[in-house]
Write an enzyme that holds these catalytic residues in place. Structure first.
Site, PDB file in Angstrom:
ATOM      1  N   PHE A 149     -24.112 -19.436 -72.874  1.00 43.17           N
ATOM      2  CA  PHE A 149     -25.512 -19.347 -73.459  1.00 43.17           C
ATOM      3  C   PHE A 149     -25.574 -18.215 -74.787  1.00 43.17           C
ATOM      4  O   PHE A 149     -26.732 -18.177 -75.542  1.00 43.17           O
ATOM      5  CB  PHE A 149     -26.380 -18.608 -72.333  1.00 43.17           C
ATOM      6  CG  PHE A 149     -26.115 -17.390 -72.079  1.00 43.17           C
ATOM      7  CD1 PHE A 149     -27.095 -16.360 -73.095  1.00 43.17           C
ATOM      8  CD2 PHE A 149     -25.352 -16.909 -71.273  1.00 43.17           C
ATOM      9  CE1 PHE A 149     -27.033 -15.008 -72.688  1.00 43.17           C
ATOM     10  CE2 PHE A 149     -25.233 -15.229 -71.081  1.00 43.17           C
ATOM     11  CZ  PHE A 149     -26.104 -14.408 -71.823  1.00 43.17           C
ATOM     12  N   LYS A 173     -21.038 -29.910 -74.620  1.00 41.75           N
ATOM     13  CA  LYS A 173     -21.886 -29.741 -73.292  1.00 41.75           C
ATOM     14  C   LYS A 173     -22.128 -28.254 -73.574  1.00 41.75           C
ATOM     15  O   LYS A 173     -21.422 -27.108 -73.072  1.00 41.75           O
ATOM     16  CB  LYS A 173     -21.035 -29.705 -72.143  1.00 41.75           C
ATOM     17  CG  LYS A 173     -21.823 -30.081 -70.942  1.00 41.75           C
ATOM     18  CD  LYS A 173     -22.655 -28.984 -70.391  1.00 41.75           C
ATOM     19  CE  LYS A 173     -22.034 -27.835 -69.779  1.00 41.75           C
ATOM     20  NZ  LYS A 173     -23.112 -26.946 -69.441  1.00 41.75           N
ATOM     21  N   GLU A 176     -26.640 -24.669 -70.375  1.00 40.63           N
ATOM     22  CA  GLU A 176     -28.017 -25.436 -69.940  1.00 40.63           C
ATOM     23  C   GLU A 176     -29.183 -24.281 -69.891  1.00 40.63           C
ATOM     24  O   GLU A 176     -30.358 -24.467 -69.825  1.00 40.63           O
ATOM     25  CB  GLU A 176     -27.924 -25.724 -68.318  1.00 40.63           C
ATOM     26  CG  GLU A 176     -27.520 -24.492 -67.328  1.00 40.63           C
ATOM     27  CD  GLU A 176     -25.998 -24.173 -67.279  1.00 40.63           C
ATOM     28  OE1 GLU A 176     -25.456 -24.354 -68.384  1.00 40.63           O
ATOM     29  OE2 GLU A 176     -25.607 -24.113 -66.205  1.00 40.63           O
ATOM     30  N   CYS A 281     -19.762 -11.395 -76.829  1.00 43.75           N
ATOM     31  CA  CYS A 281     -18.377 -11.186 -76.375  1.00 43.75           C
ATOM     32  C   CYS A 281     -17.791 -10.229 -77.148  1.00 43.75           C
ATOM     33  O   CYS A 281     -16.778  -9.768 -76.633  1.00 43.75           O
ATOM     34  CB  CYS A 281     -17.698 -12.608 -76.426  1.00 43.75           C
ATOM     35  SG  CYS A 281     -17.525 -13.051 -78.175  1.00 43.75           S
ATOM     36  N   GLU A 382     -17.145  -7.076 -66.415  1.00 44.38           N
ATOM     37  CA  GLU A 382     -17.805  -7.296 -67.640  1.00 44.38           C
ATOM     38  C   GLU A 382     -19.469  -7.440 -67.270  1.00 44.38           C
ATOM     39  O   GLU A 382     -19.679  -8.237 -66.451  1.00 44.38           O
ATOM     40  CB  GLU A 382     -17.531  -8.702 -68.166  1.00 44.38           C
ATOM     41  CG  GLU A 382     -18.405  -9.175 -69.545  1.00 44.38           C
ATOM     42  CD  GLU A 382     -17.929 -10.312 -70.132  1.00 44.38           C
ATOM     43  OE1 GLU A 382     -17.807 -11.370 -69.560  1.00 44.38           O
ATOM     44  OE2 GLU A 382     -17.922 -10.460 -71.371  1.00 44.38           O
TER      45      GLU A 382
HETATM   46  P1  NAD Z   1     -20.446 -19.115 -68.290  1.00 44.46           P
HETATM   47  O1  NAD Z   1     -18.925 -19.043 -68.220  1.00 44.46           O
HETATM   48  O2  NAD Z   1     -21.523 -18.860 -66.963  1.00 44.46           O
HETATM   49  O3  NAD Z   1     -20.824 -20.540 -68.879  1.00 44.46           O
HETATM   50  C1  NAD Z   1     -19.959 -21.064 -69.906  1.00 44.46           C
HETATM   51  C2  NAD Z   1     -20.093 -22.713 -69.737  1.00 44.46           C
HETATM   52  O4  NAD Z   1     -19.514 -22.917 -68.699  1.00 44.46           O
HETATM   53  C3  NAD Z   1     -21.472 -23.127 -69.822  1.00 44.46           C
HETATM   54  O5  NAD Z   1     -21.396 -24.278 -70.412  1.00 44.46           O
HETATM   55  C4  NAD Z   1     -21.661 -23.453 -68.373  1.00 44.46           C
HETATM   56  O6  NAD Z   1     -22.560 -24.463 -68.068  1.00 44.46           O
HETATM   57  C5  NAD Z   1     -20.358 -23.852 -67.756  1.00 44.46           C
HETATM   58  N1  NAD Z   1     -20.158 -23.268 -66.372  1.00 44.46           N
HETATM   59  C6  NAD Z   1     -20.717 -22.406 -65.792  1.00 44.46           C
HETATM   60  N2  NAD Z   1     -20.510 -22.204 -64.272  1.00 44.46           N
HETATM   61  C7  NAD Z   1     -19.484 -23.097 -64.180  1.00 44.46           C
HETATM   62  C8  NAD Z   1     -18.507 -23.632 -63.038  1.00 44.46           C
HETATM   63  N3  NAD Z   1     -18.651 -22.930 -61.856  1.00 44.46           N
HETATM   64  N4  NAD Z   1     -17.802 -24.784 -63.266  1.00 44.46           N
HETATM   65  C9  NAD Z   1     -17.658 -25.190 -64.321  1.00 44.46           C
HETATM   66  N5  NAD Z   1     -18.449 -25.050 -65.446  1.00 44.46           N
HETATM   67  C10 NAD Z   1     -19.240 -23.892 -65.632  1.00 44.46           C
HETATM   68  O7  NAD Z   1     -20.766 -18.051 -69.613  1.00 44.46           O
HETATM   69  P2  NAD Z   1     -22.189 -17.862 -69.884  1.00 44.46           P
HETATM   70  O8  NAD Z   1     -23.123 -16.803 -68.983  1.00 44.46           O
HETATM   71  O9  NAD Z   1     -22.937 -18.850 -70.292  1.00 44.46           O
HETATM   72  O10 NAD Z   1     -21.903 -16.945 -71.185  1.00 44.46           O
HETATM   73  C11 NAD Z   1     -21.427 -15.576 -71.470  1.00 44.46           C
HETATM   74  C12 NAD Z   1     -20.028 -15.323 -71.096  1.00 44.46           C
HETATM   75  O11 NAD Z   1     -19.088 -16.072 -72.213  1.00 44.46           O
HETATM   76  C13 NAD Z   1     -19.378 -13.829 -71.166  1.00 44.46           C
HETATM   77  O12 NAD Z   1     -18.479 -13.669 -70.383  1.00 44.46           O
HETATM   78  C14 NAD Z   1     -18.865 -13.846 -72.414  1.00 44.46           C
HETATM   79  O13 NAD Z   1     -17.939 -12.670 -72.557  1.00 44.46           O
HETATM   80  C15 NAD Z   1     -18.429 -15.152 -72.900  1.00 44.46           C
HETATM   81  N6  NAD Z   1     -18.145 -15.469 -74.227  1.00 44.46           N
HETATM   82  C16 NAD Z   1     -16.801 -15.186 -74.825  1.00 44.46           C
HETATM   83  C17 NAD Z   1     -16.710 -15.551 -76.217  1.00 44.46           C
HETATM   84  C18 NAD Z   1     -15.328 -15.284 -76.740  1.00 44.46           C
HETATM   85  O14 NAD Z   1     -15.067 -15.721 -77.873  1.00 44.46           O
HETATM   86  N7  NAD Z   1     -14.302 -14.899 -75.943  1.00 44.46           N
HETATM   87  C19 NAD Z   1     -17.939 -15.668 -76.859  1.00 44.46           C
HETATM   88  C20 NAD Z   1     -19.010 -15.755 -76.347  1.00 44.46           C
HETATM   89  C21 NAD Z   1     -19.161 -15.639 -75.076  1.00 44.46           C
END
Ligand code: NAD
Length: 496
Positions: A149, A173, A176, A281, A382
């Site tokens: 997000f 994808k 959401e 991140c 985190e």
């Molecule tokens: P998230 O892991 O909750 O979600 C990421 C994606 O995975 C979304 O599209 C979501 O719908 C999907 N998802 C969520 N739960 C799932 C599950 N149980 N099974 C399968 N798919 C699932 O992350 P977020 O809260 O949207 O974003 C924040 C996180 O992203 C932080 O941990 C941040 O550090 C990380 N991030 C990392 C980078 C990087 O380059 N390393 C960049 C941006 C964000």
């Protein structure tokens, strides 16, 4: 209530699964839209559309691809304010930050515009008499992107411009929680002349992700999100034979040495900790004060925290917006509460902040937690909010050990006036992206982005040259001419 669907096979598609999620305006706390969640059959339809489109797009000429990418770049540039506004309304970050996000994504599109150059192969003439060897790269087929997000426009743009430029077709994808920018981008691609089915957007949750990971026609998956989901995506997709790059979470340290310009360091560390409400991140979430820098640094950081103007992202005066959801706010304030209970000192406490006129918004004020030790939960996890932990280290070696003992390895920074200390630091830390007096060292689009350890699962980082490598497979051809007899050497007589 506005409803948000999907985009595949070249058109907007209404959701039909009956499953939906709420999209909030974080500044007001109100639900503003309902997003459809795809079912497995809709994922299959989108992947099939992408697979059908690959038959043509995979054979398209480099000049056709470059031409469409240039048009897309122009359209993105023209629609930057509109996209930034959408980001503010669904994510909550301030408008200037949202514009910066689109700009950084645009730079990846600009990188991908150079695809004819990026895909140039190698040629070895006469490896043996009459024998030549050459190599070139071909696209993989249908590739998928699953994104978080916190950068609803930029993170997908780390992926699809490069994937599409390489001749693949793409199924995105997005998160959401802020799905709208991706659908607008799909319209811009169509306007740029991208054939239908090359770029597709499906909205959804875990069910959509699992359907992508298990789909036999998806050749590769790029994931960016939290570490537990990155690990899961990597395990599941590799088990089904897909190529995967899965970027995870982070705990980024800024190490401040006693010889640093303290005011400069405090300005930059606080901007990196509280910008975008800490939902980056590459945000700095741990400051490590070395030697006797600690008390002065904490004083300077609390002054900076007090000065941050927190408010709705649409208000030009705001420097920091709300966090994305009420759950995120409750999770963050829970960490602050437990940090105090574990013995840390709250030099600034952002709980209880109320923004006048936006009482329902998901606001948390900048928070500085001092006297943090590595065993505390506030340091181990985190938090992904505007919470900066301050730790102390006796020496540079101790600080480097602390950074290296952390399971994450996304970004880190050192503040110092010593070239020698800076060099030692960047050579000895086990982290993928390092700033020397630079708090958020995000590589430019023509380098690749990615961390080490639990911040990246998979071998290749994202965008830049490693992105081109990820989205293509190389071939090496060994060729014998039909008449490999001795060819006469023909010396060139011209001097020019
Ligand atoms: P998230 O892991 O909750 O979600 C990421 C994606 O995975 C979304 O599209 C979501 O719908 C999907 N998802 C969520 N739960 C799932 C599950 N149980 N099974 C399968 N798919 C699932 O992350 P977020 O809260 O949207 O974003 C924040 C996180 O992203 C932080 O941990 C941040 O550090 C990380 N991030 C990392 C980078 C990087 O380059 N390393 C960049 C941006 C964000």
């Amino acid at each position: 209530m506005r409803s948000i669907g999907h985009w595949f096979a070249g058109k907007a598609v209404e959701g039909r699964s009956g499953r939906t999620g709420a999209v909030y305006n974080p500044a007001t706390g109100e639900q503003q839209a309902e997003v459809s969640f795809v079912g497995a059959d809709e994922v299959d339809e989108a992947v099939r559309a992408a697979a059908a489109a690959f038959l043509e797009w995979g054979q398209s000429s480099l000049s056709q691809r470059a031409k469409i990418l240039f048009s897309f770049r122009e359209l993105l540039n023209a629609h930057m304010p509109e996209l930034a506004g959408m980001i503010v309304d669904e994510h909550g970050k301030v408008y200037s930050d949202a514009l910066g996000e689109v700009q950084r994504g645009l730079e990846v599109v600009e990188f991908a515009c150079g695809i004819p150059h990026l895909l140039k192969g190698e040629y070895s003439d006469q490896v043996s008499r009459g024998v030549d060897v050459f190599s070139y790269r071909q696209p993989l087929g249908v590739v998928a992107g699953i994104t978080p997000f916190n950068f609803p426009a930029m993170v997908p743009m780390w992926m699809y411009p490069v994937a599409i430029a390489c001749g693949n077709t793409f199924v995105l994808k997005p998160s959401e929680r802020d799905p709208s920018p991706s659908l607008r981008v799909a319209e811009l691609w169509a306007e740029a002349g991208l054939p239908e089915g090359v770029f597709n957007v499906i909205n959804g949750d875990k069910l959509a992700v699992d359907a992508i990971l298990g789909h036999p026609d998806v050749a590769a998956v790029s994931f960016v999100g939290s570490t537990p989901i990155a690990r899961y995506v990597h395990e599941k997709a590799t088990a089904s034979g897909k190529r995967v790059q899965a970027l995870g979470g982070a705990k980024n340290h800024a190490v401040v040495l006693p010889d640093a310009d303290l005011s400069f360091a405090a300005d930059h560390v606080s901007a990196a900790a509280f910008g975008s409400a800490g939902e980056r991140c590459m945000a700095i979430s741990a400051a490590v004060a070395v030697g006797d820098a600690g008390d002065d640094l904490v004083r300077a950081l609390t002054e900076r925290a007090d000065a941050v103007r927190v408010g709705p992202g649409r208000d030009e005066a705001s420097e920091m917006g709300p966090v994305v959801t009420l759950q995120a706010k409750e999770r963050i304030t829970g960490y602050i509460e437990r940090a105090e209970r574990e013995g840390a000192r709250l030099a600034r406490d952002g709980r209880g902040l109320v923004v006048a006129g936006h009482e329902g918004g998901f606001f948390v004020g900048p928070t500085v937690v001092d006297q943090v030790t590595p065993d505390m939960e506030v340091y181990r996890d985190e938090i992904f909010g505007p919470v900066l932990s301050v730790l102390r280290a006796g020496t540079v070696d101790e600080a480097i050990e602390l950074v290296n003992a952390n399971p994450y390895g996304n970004g880190t920074a050192v503040f110092t006036s010593s070239g020698e200390a800076a060099r030692r630091f960047h050579r000895e830390v086990n982290v993928g992206m390092i700033g020397l007096n630079v708090p958020i060292p995000v590589p430019m689009a023509y380098y690749s982005f990615g961390g080490w350890k639990d911040s990246l699962f998979g071998e290749r980082r994202i965008h830049g040259p490693e992105g081109v490598g990820f989205y293509t497979r190389s071939k090496v051809v060994t060729s014998v001419g039909r008449h490999p007899g001795p060819a006469p050497a023909r010396p060139c007589t011209s001097r020019r």
